[in-house]
Design a protein around this motif. Structure first.
Motif, PDB file in Angstrom:
ATOM      1  N   PRO A  94      21.470  33.776  19.173  1.00  0.00           N
ATOM      2  CA  PRO A  94      20.077  33.559  19.597  1.00  0.00           C
ATOM      3  C   PRO A  94      19.757  34.158  20.965  1.00  0.00           C
ATOM      4  N   SER A  95      20.728  34.121  21.880  1.00  0.00           N
ATOM      5  CA  SER A  95      20.486  34.651  23.220  1.00  0.00           C
ATOM      6  C   SER A  95      20.350  36.175  23.221  1.00  0.00           C
ATOM      7  N   THR A  96      21.004  36.825  22.276  1.00  0.00           N
ATOM      8  CA  THR A  96      20.959  38.296  22.231  1.00  0.00           C
ATOM      9  C   THR A  96      19.857  38.828  21.332  1.00  0.00           C
ATOM     10  N   LEU A  97      19.181  37.987  20.579  1.00  0.00           N
ATOM     11  CA  LEU A  97      18.161  38.457  19.642  1.00  0.00           C
ATOM     12  C   LEU A  97      17.055  39.290  20.301  1.00  0.00           C
ATOM     13  N   PRO A  98      16.508  38.885  21.459  1.00  0.00           N
ATOM     14  CA  PRO A  98      15.460  39.733  22.064  1.00  0.00           C
ATOM     15  C   PRO A  98      15.931  41.157  22.334  1.00  0.00           C
ATOM     16  N   ASP A  99      17.135  41.306  22.869  1.00  0.00           N
ATOM     17  CA  ASP A  99      17.667  42.646  23.133  1.00  0.00           C
ATOM     18  C   ASP A  99      17.972  43.392  21.837  1.00  0.00           C
ATOM     19  N   ILE A 100      18.404  42.663  20.816  1.00  0.00           N
ATOM     20  CA  ILE A 100      18.678  43.302  19.532  1.00  0.00           C
ATOM     21  C   ILE A 100      17.398  43.882  18.946  1.00  0.00           C
ATOM     22  N   PHE A 101      16.287  43.145  19.056  1.00  0.00           N
ATOM     23  CA  PHE A 101      15.015  43.648  18.544  1.00  0.00           C
ATOM     24  C   PHE A 101      14.553  44.870  19.324  1.00  0.00           C
ATOM     25  N   VAL A 102      14.777  44.878  20.630  1.00  0.00           N
ATOM     26  CA  VAL A 102      14.440  46.066  21.420  1.00  0.00           C
ATOM     27  C   VAL A 102      15.265  47.263  20.950  1.00  0.00           C
ATOM     28  N   GLY A 103      16.557  47.042  20.730  1.00  0.00           N
ATOM     29  CA  GLY A 103      17.412  48.112  20.225  1.00  0.00           C
ATOM     30  C   GLY A 103      16.985  48.600  18.856  1.00  0.00           C
ATOM     31  N   MET A 104      16.545  47.676  17.997  1.00  0.00           N
ATOM     32  CA  MET A 104      16.099  48.059  16.659  1.00  0.00           C
ATOM     33  C   MET A 104      14.824  48.889  16.714  1.00  0.00           C
ATOM     34  N   ARG A 105      13.903  48.509  17.581  1.00  0.00           N
ATOM     35  CA  ARG A 105      12.670  49.294  17.717  1.00  0.00           C
ATOM     36  C   ARG A 105      12.966  50.685  18.268  1.00  0.00           C
ATOM     37  N   THR A 106      13.863  50.760  19.249  1.00  0.00           N
ATOM     38  CA  THR A 106      14.254  52.067  19.790  1.00  0.00           C
ATOM     39  C   THR A 106      14.949  52.900  18.730  1.00  0.00           C
ATOM     40  N   SER A 107      15.806  52.249  17.947  1.00  0.00           N
ATOM     41  CA  SER A 107      16.531  52.943  16.887  1.00  0.00           C
ATOM     42  C   SER A 107      15.578  53.536  15.866  1.00  0.00           C
ATOM     43  N   LEU A 108      14.577  52.764  15.468  1.00  0.00           N
ATOM     44  CA  LEU A 108      13.619  53.264  14.482  1.00  0.00           C
ATOM     45  C   LEU A 108      12.870  54.486  15.020  1.00  0.00           C
ATOM     46  N   GLY A 109      12.568  54.482  16.315  1.00  0.00           N
ATOM     47  CA  GLY A 109      11.921  55.647  16.913  1.00  0.00           C
ATOM     48  C   GLY A 109      12.817  56.881  16.875  1.00  0.00           C
ATOM     49  N   PHE A 110      14.102  56.707  17.187  1.00  0.00           N
ATOM     50  CA  PHE A 110      15.039  57.834  17.127  1.00  0.00           C
ATOM     51  C   PHE A 110      15.171  58.355  15.695  1.00  0.00           C
ATOM     52  N   ILE A 111      15.227  57.433  14.738  1.00  0.00           N
ATOM     53  CA  ILE A 111      15.344  57.849  13.340  1.00  0.00           C
ATOM     54  C   ILE A 111      14.126  58.659  12.921  1.00  0.00           C
ATOM     55  N   TYR A 112      12.949  58.194  13.327  1.00  0.00           N
ATOM     56  CA  TYR A 112      11.731  58.897  12.935  1.00  0.00           C
ATOM     57  C   TYR A 112      11.670  60.289  13.563  1.00  0.00           C
ATOM     58  N   THR A 113      12.083  60.416  14.822  1.00  0.00           N
ATOM     59  CA  THR A 113      12.050  61.735  15.465  1.00  0.00           C
ATOM     60  C   THR A 113      13.094  62.681  14.880  1.00  0.00           C
ATOM     61  N   THR A 114      14.149  62.133  14.286  1.00  0.00           N
ATOM     62  CA  THR A 114      15.184  62.964  13.668  1.00  0.00           C
ATOM     63  C   THR A 114      14.829  63.339  12.238  1.00  0.00           C
ATOM     64  N   LEU A 115      13.775  62.735  11.701  1.00  0.00           N
ATOM     65  CA  LEU A 115      13.406  62.958  10.302  1.00  0.00           C
ATOM     66  C   LEU A 115      13.148  64.425  10.007  1.00  0.00           C
ATOM     67  N   VAL A 116      12.443  65.110  10.919  1.00  0.00           N
ATOM     68  CA  VAL A 116      12.115  66.513  10.681  1.00  0.00           C
ATOM     69  C   VAL A 116      13.392  67.341  10.568  1.00  0.00           C
ATOM     70  N   ALA A 117      14.380  67.069  11.443  1.00  0.00           N
ATOM     71  CA  ALA A 117      15.646  67.792  11.367  1.00  0.00           C
ATOM     72  C   ALA A 117      16.365  67.489  10.059  1.00  0.00           C
ATOM     73  N   ALA A 118      16.293  66.236   9.598  1.00  0.00           N
ATOM     74  CA  ALA A 118      16.973  65.857   8.361  1.00  0.00           C
ATOM     75  C   ALA A 118      16.361  66.537   7.149  1.00  0.00           C
ATOM     76  N   GLU A 119      15.074  66.851   7.220  1.00  0.00           N
ATOM     77  CA  GLU A 119      14.403  67.451   6.064  1.00  0.00           C
ATOM     78  C   GLU A 119      14.262  68.965   6.198  1.00  0.00           C
ATOM     79  N   MET A 120      15.013  69.545   7.117  1.00  0.00           N
ATOM     80  CA  MET A 120      14.951  70.996   7.298  1.00  0.00           C
ATOM     81  C   MET A 120      15.708  71.742   6.206  1.00  0.00           C
ATOM     82  N   VAL A 121      16.818  71.164   5.734  1.00  0.00           N
ATOM     83  CA  VAL A 121      17.731  71.879   4.844  1.00  0.00           C
ATOM     84  C   VAL A 121      17.646  71.287   3.447  1.00  0.00           C
ATOM     85  N   ALA A 122      17.463  72.150   2.460  1.00  0.00           N
ATOM     86  CA  ALA A 122      17.530  71.784   1.040  1.00  0.00           C
ATOM     87  C   ALA A 122      16.629  70.607   0.705  1.00  0.00           C
TER      88      ALA A 122
END
Length: 218
Positions: free
Chosen positions: A136-164
């Motif tokens: 419970p004490s780490t949940l706020p930081d975990i949610f921040v990490g998850m939101r940051t992670s989703l942003g990184f995933i979305y910005t990498t999407l174009v690179a992932a869809e470049m090939v084939a």
């Protein structure tokens, strides 16, 4: 641009697929990769934050690949996992793993020692200590990490869809840019931006639901 939007969304689409099909394909890749990140990075990050011996093994690997641009190792992923969906999802997974992992490790390290001491005095240990104090004490930081992670995933999407790839909103933007179809490029960019806002709003609602005490005095 409006004509391109109407055509992509409600007409013949882009290369035979509507905008909604492209968005659905991209979101499926994003959500699968993000779910894999959460299921692996959260427990591994919490374990690494709790036990230094595990962190000494895992953390150097994460910090080694984290600053590398995705295109630097995308070729290796294609060689190992093929040109299908697996290599794309693995690229998105690697982009999103590090932010959650680092957030979890940092959250455990910043725990108030007084809370841990009081919990032990009251008889909490092992699983109970993790369930009622650490997690419970780490949940706020975990949610921040998850939101940051989703942003990184979305910005990498174009690179992932470049090939084939022949579908996905990232592929749509890249393909349209090759032929200077700026109207379709704008449609794809707006679609990605708006879906990003929707996902961010969903995360804020989940955060208020699961971490209602965040920002409030104890």
């Amino acid at each position: 641009m409006w004509q391109a939007f109407v055509s992509d969304a409600f007409g013949q689409g882009y290369h035979g697929s509507s905008l909604w099909n492209h968005l659905g394909t991209s979101l499926a890749r994003i959500l699968i990769a993000f779910l894999c990140c959460v299921l692996t990075a959260v427990p591994i990050g919490l374990l690494c934050g709790r036990w230094h011996s595990i962190r000494a093994i895992v953390a150097p690997l994460v910090h080694f690949y984290r600053p590398l641009p995705p295109l630097a190792y995308y070729t290796l992923l294609i060689l190992w996992f093929g040109i299908g969906e697996m290599s794309k999802i693995m690229l998105l997974f690697l982009a999103g793993f590090a932010p959650i992992f680092i957030a979890c490790v940092s959250a455990v390290e910043s725990l108030d020692p007084a809370k841990m001491l009081v919990a032990r005095i009251l008889g909490a240990s092992g699983w109970k200590l993790f369930r009622y104090v650490i997690f419970p004490s780490t949940l706020p930081d975990i949610f921040v990490g998850m939101r940051t992670s989703l942003g990184f995933i979305y910005t990498t999407l174009v690179a992932a869809e470049m090939v084939a790839a022949e579908s996905g909103v990232g592929w749509m933007v890249l393909d349209a840019s090759k032929f200077l179809k700026s109207d379709h490029v704008f449609v794809g960019i707006l679609a990605m931006g708006l879906t990003g806002l929707v996902l961010e709003g969903c995360f804020r609602c989940l955060e208020r639901l699961f971490v209602p005490w965040k920002g409030k005095a104890e």
